[in-house]
Design an enzyme around this catalytic site. Structure first.
Site, PDB file in Angstrom:
ATOM      1  N   TYR A 127      -1.133  -0.468  10.500  1.00  0.00           N
ATOM      2  CA  TYR A 127      -1.274  -0.735   9.064  1.00  0.00           C
ATOM      3  C   TYR A 127      -0.031  -0.273   8.306  1.00  0.00           C
ATOM      4  O   TYR A 127       0.526  -1.016   7.472  1.00  0.00           O
ATOM      5  CB  TYR A 127      -2.515  -0.030   8.532  1.00  0.00           C
ATOM      6  N   SER A 186       0.861  -1.181   0.000  1.00  0.00           N
ATOM      7  CA  SER A 186       0.000   0.000   0.000  1.00  0.00           C
ATOM      8  C   SER A 186       0.894   1.226   0.000  1.00  0.00           C
ATOM      9  O   SER A 186       2.062   1.156   0.408  1.00  0.00           O
ATOM     10  CB  SER A 186      -0.875   0.000   1.257  1.00  0.00           C
TER      11      SER A 186
END
Length: 278
Positions: free
Chosen positions: A162, A149
């Site tokens: 995350y 990501s």
């Protein structure tokens, strides 16, 4: 062996974790339409079987299958690679796509949530690589796509867990690029920004209203999961290492390298993920 069987056995083979929905399913659609043999792994068995039906309708000659695969279970990844070897004679591309999200300030997030997200986002990738690489080495070729990501390249506040897992996936991918090159095994790491997917379905958050905020962020993307799947396919063809689909996020990543840290930090403070939709 018939000529049809010969043609069938020359088709490229891909295995996609988290392939029953969202971005994984978009990848499966693309490669099914391109004539590949496509195997999807997931923990959602009903969704997986439905995905096989959907994919099979895209191509009359499609060869699609579903395997139950929990990336937190090393035995599931080992079994998946064994099935690929037994039934398809090997594998050409592994996509480590399965992932989850966690949002919240570090002092509000339970250690259990840290363990949960790390076990899936990081160790799920590690397990997939560990069991595909011996097969690729035996074949003398193969390709790994790790889905990270832009959170792994940038550092948006309130997403520490995350960000950390995705940054680790980037690091693993960078290391493997060098480590596996002598074995004719390619590596790409995909770092998209927000786009419409099903990540919110499994998200854990300590930020009130985060589901609505995430929906707004996803809805703003001009790129769909199918658009990004096409970019991944091109990246595999060309051997592109960093696949960064969102132009604005790519620009910010470059600014991170060029700007003094204090300037970059001020810019990123404006990107803080909150429950207020900012």
């Amino acid at each position: 062996m018939s000529s049809n069987q010969t043609i069938q056995n020359t088709k490229k083979r891909i295995f996609i974790t988290g392939g029953a929905s969202g971005f994984g399913l978009a990848l499966a659609r693309h490669f099914t339409q391109a004539g590949w043999r496509v195997a999807i792994g997931d923990i959602q068995d009903q969704a997986g079987e439905q995905a096989v039906v959907e994919l099979s309708q895209l191509n009359d000659e499609a060869e699609v299958r579903y395997l139950h695969c929990n990336v937190t279970q090393e035995s599931d990844l080992a079994k998946a690679m064994a099935v690929m070897q037994r039934d398809w004679g090997g594998l050409d591309v592994l996509v480590n796509n399965a992932g989850v999200a966690q949002v919240g300030a570090i002092d509000t997030v339970d250690m259990q949530d840290w363990q949960w997200i790390t076990d899936i986002n990081l160790f799920g990738v590690v397990r997939g690589c560990k069991h595909a690489i011996p097969l690729f080495k035996t074949q003398g070729s193969g390709y790994i796509v790790n889905v990270a990501s832009m959170a792994g390249l940038l550092d948006v506040p309130n997403m520490t867990a995350y960000n950390a897992t995705k940054a680790a996936v980037v690091s693993v991918s960078e290391t493997l690029q060098h480590e596996l090159a002598p074995h004719n095994i390619g590596v790409s790491v995909v770092c998209p920004s927000f786009f419409r997917t099903n990540l919110g379905g499994s998200m854990r958050s300590t930020v009130p209203g985060m589901d609505k905020t995430l929906d707004k962020l996803m809805s703003k993307s001009r790129l769909t999961a199918d658009d990004i799947a096409q970019q991944v396919a091109r990246g595999i063809e060309t051997g592109q290492f960093y696949i960064l689909p969102h132009a604005n996020a790519k620009r910010i990543w470059r600014l991170k390298s060029w700007l003094p840290r204090r300037w970059y930090a001020r810019m990123m403070q404006k990107q803080t993920v909150t429950g207020k939709g900012r």
